[in-house]
Motif scaffolding. Structure first.
Motif, PDB file in Angstrom:
ATOM      1  N   TRP A 147       0.842  -1.203   0.000  1.00 41.78           N
ATOM      2  CA  TRP A 147       0.000   0.000   0.000  1.00 41.78           C
ATOM      3  C   TRP A 147       0.878   1.254   0.000  1.00 41.78           C
ATOM      4  CZ3 TRP A 147      -4.475   1.950  -1.144  1.00 41.78           C
ATOM      5  CH2 TRP A 147      -4.888   3.165  -0.606  1.00 41.78           C
ATOM      6  N   ALA A 148       1.953   1.257   0.778  1.00 39.19           N
ATOM      7  CA  ALA A 148       2.867   2.399   0.793  1.00 39.19           C
ATOM      8  C   ALA A 148       3.495   2.603  -0.585  1.00 39.19           C
ATOM      9  CB  ALA A 148       3.952   2.194   1.852  1.00 39.19           C
ATOM     10  N   SER A 149       3.832   1.499  -1.260  1.00 43.87           N
ATOM     11  CA  SER A 149       4.385   1.607  -2.616  1.00 43.87           C
ATOM     12  C   SER A 149       3.356   2.188  -3.573  1.00 43.87           C
ATOM     13  CB  SER A 149       4.839   0.230  -3.112  1.00 43.87           C
ATOM     14  OG  SER A 149       5.903  -0.272  -2.341  1.00 43.87           O
ATOM     15  N   PHE A 150       2.087   1.787  -3.403  1.00 46.49           N
ATOM     16  CA  PHE A 150       1.020   2.340  -4.240  1.00 46.49           C
ATOM     17  C   PHE A 150       0.912   3.858  -4.058  1.00 46.49           C
ATOM     18  CE2 PHE A 150      -3.482   3.711  -4.157  1.00 46.49           C
ATOM     19  CZ  PHE A 150      -3.751   3.651  -5.525  1.00 46.49           C
ATOM     20  N   LEU A 151       0.972   4.334  -2.822  1.00 44.58           N
ATOM     21  CA  LEU A 151       0.899   5.768  -2.559  1.00 44.58           C
ATOM     22  C   LEU A 151       2.082   6.497  -3.199  1.00 44.58           C
ATOM     23  CD1 LEU A 151      -0.162   5.757   1.212  1.00 44.58           C
ATOM     24  CD2 LEU A 151      -1.634   5.989  -0.795  1.00 44.58           C
ATOM     25  N   THR A 152       3.277   5.935  -3.014  1.00 40.47           N
ATOM     26  CA  THR A 152       4.479   6.570  -3.553  1.00 40.47           C
ATOM     27  C   THR A 152       4.464   6.592  -5.078  1.00 40.47           C
ATOM     28  OG1 THR A 152       5.750   5.846  -1.626  1.00 40.47           O
ATOM     29  CG2 THR A 152       6.997   6.484  -3.582  1.00 40.47           C
ATOM     30  N   GLU A 153       4.071   5.466  -5.687  1.00 38.51           N
ATOM     31  CA  GLU A 153       4.034   5.395  -7.149  1.00 38.51           C
ATOM     32  C   GLU A 153       2.982   6.345  -7.723  1.00 38.51           C
ATOM     33  OE1 GLU A 153       5.935   3.867  -9.274  1.00 38.51           O
ATOM     34  OE2 GLU A 153       7.183   2.764  -7.836  1.00 38.51           O
ATOM     35  N   THR A 154       1.858   6.494  -7.027  1.00 38.56           N
ATOM     36  CA  THR A 154       0.827   7.434  -7.483  1.00 38.56           C
ATOM     37  C   THR A 154       1.374   8.854  -7.475  1.00 38.56           C
ATOM     38  OG1 THR A 154      -0.954   6.020  -6.659  1.00 38.56           O
ATOM     39  CG2 THR A 154      -1.489   8.326  -7.050  1.00 38.56           C
ATOM     40  N   ALA A 155       2.078   9.224  -6.402  1.00 41.88           N
ATOM     41  CA  ALA A 155       2.669  10.555  -6.326  1.00 41.88           C
ATOM     42  C   ALA A 155       3.711  10.769  -7.419  1.00 41.88           C
ATOM     43  CB  ALA A 155       3.291  10.770  -4.945  1.00 41.88           C
ATOM     44  N   THR A 156       4.532   9.753  -7.661  1.00 42.04           N
ATOM     45  CA  THR A 156       5.554   9.853  -8.705  1.00 42.04           C
ATOM     46  C   THR A 156       4.910  10.038 -10.073  1.00 42.04           C
ATOM     47  OG1 THR A 156       7.052   8.445  -7.434  1.00 42.04           O
ATOM     48  CG2 THR A 156       7.481   8.656  -9.788  1.00 42.04           C
ATOM     49  N   MET A 157       3.851   9.291 -10.350  1.00 42.28           N
ATOM     50  CA  MET A 157       3.140   9.407 -11.622  1.00 42.28           C
ATOM     51  C   MET A 157       2.567  10.811 -11.804  1.00 42.28           C
ATOM     52  SD  MET A 157      -0.120   7.125 -12.890  1.00 42.28           S
ATOM     53  CE  MET A 157      -1.048   7.607 -11.416  1.00 42.28           C
ATOM     54  N   LEU A 158       1.983  11.360 -10.748  1.00 39.73           N
ATOM     55  CA  LEU A 158       1.393  12.698 -10.834  1.00 39.73           C
ATOM     56  C   LEU A 158       2.459  13.766 -11.023  1.00 39.73           C
ATOM     57  CD1 LEU A 158      -1.269  12.359  -7.985  1.00 39.73           C
ATOM     58  CD2 LEU A 158      -1.715  12.450 -10.449  1.00 39.73           C
ATOM     59  N   GLN A 159       3.577  13.640 -10.319  1.00 36.95           N
ATOM     60  CA  GLN A 159       4.649  14.635 -10.427  1.00 36.95           C
ATOM     61  C   GLN A 159       5.225  14.702 -11.834  1.00 36.95           C
ATOM     62  OE1 GLN A 159       7.223  13.164  -7.376  1.00 36.95           O
ATOM     63  NE2 GLN A 159       6.261  14.347  -5.738  1.00 36.95           N
ATOM     64  N   ALA A 160       5.129  13.593 -12.577  1.00 35.52           N
ATOM     65  CA  ALA A 160       5.681  13.566 -13.936  1.00 35.52           C
ATOM     66  C   ALA A 160       4.784  14.282 -14.949  1.00 35.52           C
ATOM     67  CB  ALA A 160       5.894  12.115 -14.370  1.00 35.52           C
ATOM     68  N   ARG A 161       3.576  14.660 -14.544  1.00 42.26           N
ATOM     69  CA  ARG A 161       2.662  15.335 -15.472  1.00 42.26           C
ATOM     70  C   ARG A 161       3.190  16.733 -15.816  1.00 42.26           C
ATOM     71  NH1 ARG A 161      -3.532  14.342 -13.254  1.00 42.26           N
ATOM     72  NH2 ARG A 161      -3.774  12.189 -14.033  1.00 42.26           N
ATOM     73  N   SER A 162       2.860  17.171 -17.027  1.00 45.84           N
ATOM     74  CA  SER A 162       3.267  18.507 -17.456  1.00 45.84           C
ATOM     75  C   SER A 162       2.262  19.575 -17.020  1.00 45.84           C
ATOM     76  CB  SER A 162       3.426  18.541 -18.977  1.00 45.84           C
ATOM     77  OG  SER A 162       2.205  18.166 -19.619  1.00 45.84           O
ATOM     78  N   ARG A 163       1.046  19.147 -16.669  1.00 48.36           N
ATOM     79  CA  ARG A 163       0.014  20.102 -16.253  1.00 48.36           C
ATOM     80  C   ARG A 163      -1.017  19.363 -15.389  1.00 48.36           C
ATOM     81  NH1 ARG A 163      -0.418  18.784 -21.448  1.00 48.36           N
ATOM     82  NH2 ARG A 163      -2.315  17.770 -22.206  1.00 48.36           N
ATOM     83  N   ALA A 164      -1.918  20.110 -14.790  1.00 48.95           N
ATOM     84  CA  ALA A 164      -2.970  19.535 -13.961  1.00 48.95           C
ATOM     85  C   ALA A 164      -4.062  18.925 -14.836  1.00 48.95           C
ATOM     86  CB  ALA A 164      -3.569  20.599 -13.050  1.00 48.95           C
ATOM     87  N   GLU A 165      -4.428  17.704 -14.536  1.00 55.19           N
ATOM     88  CA  GLU A 165      -5.469  16.998 -15.280  1.00 55.19           C
ATOM     89  C   GLU A 165      -6.313  16.196 -14.284  1.00 55.19           C
ATOM     90  OE1 GLU A 165      -3.621  14.502 -18.168  1.00 55.19           O
ATOM     91  OE2 GLU A 165      -2.343  16.102 -18.953  1.00 55.19           O
ATOM     92  N   SER A 166      -7.326  15.522 -14.825  1.00 55.80           N
ATOM     93  CA  SER A 166      -8.149  14.653 -13.985  1.00 55.80           C
ATOM     94  C   SER A 166      -7.334  13.448 -13.538  1.00 55.80           C
ATOM     95  CB  SER A 166      -9.376  14.163 -14.759  1.00 55.80           C
ATOM     96  OG  SER A 166     -10.214  15.231 -15.109  1.00 55.80           O
ATOM     97  N   LEU A 167      -7.555  13.046 -12.301  1.00 59.74           N
ATOM     98  CA  LEU A 167      -7.043  11.762 -11.825  1.00 59.74           C
ATOM     99  C   LEU A 167      -8.196  10.779 -11.970  1.00 59.74           C
ATOM    100  CD1 LEU A 167      -4.900   9.974 -10.424  1.00 59.74           C
ATOM    101  CD2 LEU A 167      -5.895  10.686  -8.231  1.00 59.74           C
ATOM    102  N   VAL A 168      -8.056   9.829 -12.894  1.00 58.31           N
ATOM    103  CA  VAL A 168      -9.139   8.905 -13.218  1.00 58.31           C
ATOM    104  C   VAL A 168      -8.831   7.543 -12.590  1.00 58.31           C
ATOM    105  CG1 VAL A 168     -10.490   7.817 -15.051  1.00 58.31           C
ATOM    106  CG2 VAL A 168      -9.581  10.130 -15.363  1.00 58.31           C
ATOM    107  N   VAL A 169      -9.785   7.044 -11.815  1.00 65.52           N
ATOM    108  CA  VAL A 169      -9.622   5.771 -11.119  1.00 65.52           C
ATOM    109  C   VAL A 169     -10.735   4.829 -11.544  1.00 65.52           C
ATOM    110  CG1 VAL A 169      -9.469   4.634  -8.866  1.00 65.52           C
ATOM    111  CG2 VAL A 169      -8.649   6.990  -9.132  1.00 65.52           C
ATOM    112  N   VAL A 170     -10.385   3.568 -11.800  1.00 66.23           N
ATOM    113  CA  VAL A 170     -11.363   2.533 -12.139  1.00 66.23           C
ATOM    114  C   VAL A 170     -11.313   1.454 -11.079  1.00 66.23           C
ATOM    115  CG1 VAL A 170     -11.919   0.677 -13.743  1.00 66.23           C
ATOM    116  CG2 VAL A 170     -11.365   2.937 -14.623  1.00 66.23           C
TER     117      VAL A 170
END
Length: 843
Positions: free
Chosen positions: A175-198
């Motif tokens: 779960w901690a890895s999931f949180l960290t990987e989510t943050a890393t993925m978001l930080q790599a974005r060039s701009r603010a967008e929707s966070l889409v979860v399924v």
């Protein structure tokens, strides 16, 4: 395509057919109908029930004892001018009512409350009603003593009780890895967008609740609280859209209550009002304004299977599936997920995270587990291990479940996915006197009654005796699960790097694990070109490696003498067991460079090979120290080659003969592989007993072929044994193995005790026993086999066993070399069975 209800009806009919074809000795089946015999026989023919042995029919025009029945019918017709029906039970059932003694209770299963009431009034027959809440199969289970008649599974109550255990069971590191990987993925974005979860199987929205609210335990924080402390990641979220798929429409009212409790408001213009019927709608829309620093959020509750949606919309960043991934064939799951959600990437998306917590791995057990016994009627009550093996088989064969998480990992890799983290998330369901807390325990017992019991009866076991023993003992129920976190690429975007690239693409540096002191390891960075190739040496880019849970843990703990590492492995020749040292002998990778004199080097470049080499992202070894991995063998199976060869040599030293009673003491990695090999010889071994003090290992033992997996304090109930194999590394287990072996039996000592002193009681009783104690060690072929076997032949058989066993299913953790200290400590603590290092560069 069949609806879920239609598919379930077909499964129930198959199970019922098996029950009727293999009744227990104390059960007599008959069929009663108010329709004429000819009509009933026509229906039975259509259902495939026309050849059930001993099945008697009771209809108005036929019966059990025709002479007695005719007399009763004549009286009935004389008095009523009609043939008797079930409403006039004495006339209808005739002499059947007098035939059965009190020991063989009569039970009528019917869907008519009027008929059942009449039968109860006129006879002493027991009655069970079939209804929309109780299937015919469940009614039969109640009649046979498999199910508690006072307990029925309610979907909402079951999920509520299950979610409590889920939250306690989540693997915290994953779960901690999931949180960290989510943050890393978001930080790599060039701009603010929707966070889409399924959410592929939303149930009662447990994953949404976890993401928004976390859990009572501080070590399970919510995603929102984690992101609130990482503004770089949070600033790249414009809004959050959560797509919750749940085909069980009966859960919708409870889901709406949960969403309202979380502050969501329903948009009735976009769906249907919560007070109306849900049958005409496939989607309900809810929204929540910015709250607690988190952006605006939408939840789309889709009351359907995710595969039925034709146009999903924006592609997801996160795919969730709690208690879900084991319900589908792995390739079907991954393929449908990719096609449904990952075929149309948005903007700069290159991958999505796929998080599958509480993925069932196929083994269930009672704690403490019981051996097999005989009932008063002389029928075998199976051991818990054997019973749960039948349960697992039914889940696979009848219900289509996947019980091997390694297959999901392989399916993900086929689509370019990368396993980022995994860990155990076992359920421990403890019985309680509190009805609410006890609900899940009773629900699980009901599942065992409907799923395992029919299989046990079909095999000739006393299913009722097994379930009754559990109800009396009230054991804790443990189910083995894993949490899995993947990175999976969008179609057409960058996929995981393939390491079979040319040597020119190799990194200038590589990482290597070193043992520096007792209980201490470190990761050392080295220069690639500092390793000059000799004429017969090859350079390998590592894919994965396996920690040896025996010898290597001794090295980690400092329990060794200053001797040569392994005189039979060329890469370790001349090396001494003194700190600091590199150690390891189970690495798989691709050949990227060959020395001048390497044979067939043109064909060797790019090959997947196994090497007896330490843990490192690159290694240089002599060609003689590697083997080409056979086609079709996954790298994560191939790293088990030395362990499988060791287990094979132990089995060969044991020289098991047809009909012998075998016990394996110790179910660590080697012990489990010994069990797997012996389990594949089950036709010649009447009983294969395994012993360990760690419940998760006993669960794995069941999956590997044990017929009874026991804790040390119950093993005496299963003794004596003709052959005892000791692979525990525990001198107490060795003493028990000696004590539980029959006179003239054999004890195989396969443990390496390092520099530990071992105390054994070898008094007069042992002296007179003529027991043989045989030391097993894999480095050489035993003298008794040297005339017909050599190392090459044994390796060839070991590869065949790797293909057969697929030992990567035993992996409980996969980590990067930077996590080495944590992994060795975890393995030493007994928290894991097998740990592998992912040696590829993190993307």
């Amino acid at each position: 395509m069949l609806s879920p209800e239609e598919a379930q009806s077909i499964k129930d009919l198959e199970i019922l057919r098996d029950i009727l074809n293999a009744p227990s000795p104390n059960v007599h089946f008959a069929l009663a109908s108010n329709s004429p015999r000819q009509h009933v026989e026509k229906i039975l023919h259509g259902l495939g029930l026309c050849n059930i042995p001993g099945l008697e029919l009771f209809t108005p025009d036929c019966g059990h004892n025709q002479q007695e029945r005719t007399k009763a019918m004549d009286e009935s017709i004389k008095n009523t001018n009609s043939f008797p029906t079930k409403l006039r039970a004495k006339a209808f059932f005739g002499a059947l009512l007098d035939q059965f003694s009190a020991a063989k209770e009569l039970c009528l299963i019917d869907d008519s409350s009027t008929v059942l009431q009449a039968v109860e009034t006129q006879t002493n027959m027991r009655t069970i009603q079939v209804s929309n809440k109780r299937s015919l199969l469940e009614a039969v289970g109640i009649a046979l003593g498999w199910l508690d008649p006072d307990f029925a599974v309610d979907d909402c109550q079951y999920l509520k009780s299950k979610n409590v255990v889920d939250f306690d069971s989540f693997h915290r590191d994953t779960w901690a890895s999931f949180l960290t990987e989510t943050a890393t993925m978001l930080q790599a974005r060039s701009r603010a967008e929707s966070l889409v979860v399924v959410d592929l199987g939303a149930g009662l929205l447990s994953m949404l609740r976890l993401m928004l609210g976390g859990h009572d335990h501080e070590d399970l924080p919510s995603l929102t609280s984690f992101l609130s402390q990482n503004m770089d990641a949070l600033s790249k979220i414009d809004n959050i859209v959560y797509h919750a798929y749940e085909p069980n429409i009966n859960l919708a009212p409870e889901c709406i209550k949960i969403l309202e409790s979380l502050g969501f408001v329903q948009d009735t213009e976009a769906g249907v009002d919560s007070s109306k019927d849900f049958g005409s709608s496939t989607e309900l829309l809810f929204y929540r304004q910015e709250q607690g620093g988190m952006p605006y959020m939408e939840v789309r509750l889709r009351l359907c299977d995710y595969t039925s949606m034709k146009d999903f919309g924006p592609s997801p960043d996160i795919i969730l599936g709690c208690c879900f991934a084991d319900l589908m064939e792995p390739n079907d799951l991954v393929q449908s997920t990719v096609q449904q959600f990952l075929a149309k990437p948005q903007h700069d998306q290159s991958y999505a995270l796929a998080y599958f917590p509480i993925t069932f791995c196929g083994t269930t057990q009672f704690l403490k587990p019981q051996p097999s016994t005989l009932s008063k009627a002389g029928v075998v009550i199976p051991s818990d291990a054997a019973a749960f093996a039948f349960y697992a088989k039914a889940l696979q064969d009848r219900h289509g479940h996947n019980l091997d998480s390694s297959k999901l990992v392989q399916a993900m890799r086929s689509y370019g996915g990368q396993l980022l983290s995994r860990g155990n998330s076992n359920w421990n369901i403890v019985p309680s006197n509190n009805d609410e807390e006890n609900y899940l325990w009773h629900a699980m017992m009901r599942f065992f009654g409907t799923t395992a019991a029919p299989e046990l009866q079909k095999a000739g076991f006393d299913a009722q005796g097994w379930l009754q023993r559990a109800r009396e003992n009230k054991p804790t129920i443990q189910a083995s699960n894993q949490d899995l976190l993947f990175r999976i690429p969008f179609v057409g975007r960058e996929i995981q790097r393939h390491v079979e690239a040319a040597s020119s693409s190799l990194s200038e540096t590589f990482e290597e694990i070193q043992f520096t002191a007792p209980n201490k390891v470190s990761t050392v960075e080295k220069q690639t070109r500092s390793q000059t190739l000799g004429d017969t040496e090859v350079r390998i880019a590592g894919v994965c490696s396996l920690i040896s849970s025996g010898t290597e843990l001794k090295v980690f703990k400092g329990l060794f003498e200053d001797v040569a590492l392994d005189v039979n492995i060329p890469s370790m020749e001349g090396e001494r067991m003194t700190y600091p040292l590199t150690y390891g002998y189970s690495l798989v990778g691709h050949v990227v460079e060959c020395g001048a004199a390497v044979a067939d080097k043109e064909n060797l470049i790019g090959k997947l090979v196994f090497a007896f080499a330490p843990h490192a992202s690159q290694v240089v070894v002599d060609q003689s120290a590697l083997q080409v991995v056979p086609d079709g063998v996954d790298p994560y199976d191939a790293i088990f080659l030395p362990s499988v060869e060791t287990a094979l040599s132990i089995v060969q030293d044991a020289h098991v003969r047809f009909g012998e009673r075998i016990a394996v003491f110790g179910q660590g990695l080697i012990g489990l592989l010994v069990t797997a090999i012996l389990g594949n010889m089950h036709s010649s071994i009447p009983t294969l007993t395994t012993v360990d003090s760690i419940p998760s290992r006993l669960a794995a033992s069941t999956a590997m072929g044990s017929s009874q997996a026991l804790l040390p304090d119950t093993v005496a109930q299963a003794a004596p044994f003709d052959v005892a194999i000791e692979v525990s590394g525990n001198s107490k287990a060795l003493q028990t193995a000696i004590d539980m072996t029959v006179n003239h039996g054999r004890i195989i000592i396969a443990s390496w005790y390092g520099n530990e002193n071992v105390d054994l009681k070898l008094g007069m009783e042992f002296h007179r026993s003529h027991k043989s104690m045989i030391v097993s060690q894999v480095s050489e072929i035993p003298p008794a086999l040297s005339g017909t076997w050599d190392k090459a032949r044994r390796f060839a058989l070991a590869w065949d066993l790797v293909k057969l066993i697929k030992p990567s299913k035993l992996l409980t953790k996969t980590a990067f070399v930077s996590q080495a200290q944590e992994m060795y400590t975890s393995l030493d603590n007994g928290d894991d069975i097998a740990v592998a290092f992912d040696l590829t560069a993190r993307e």
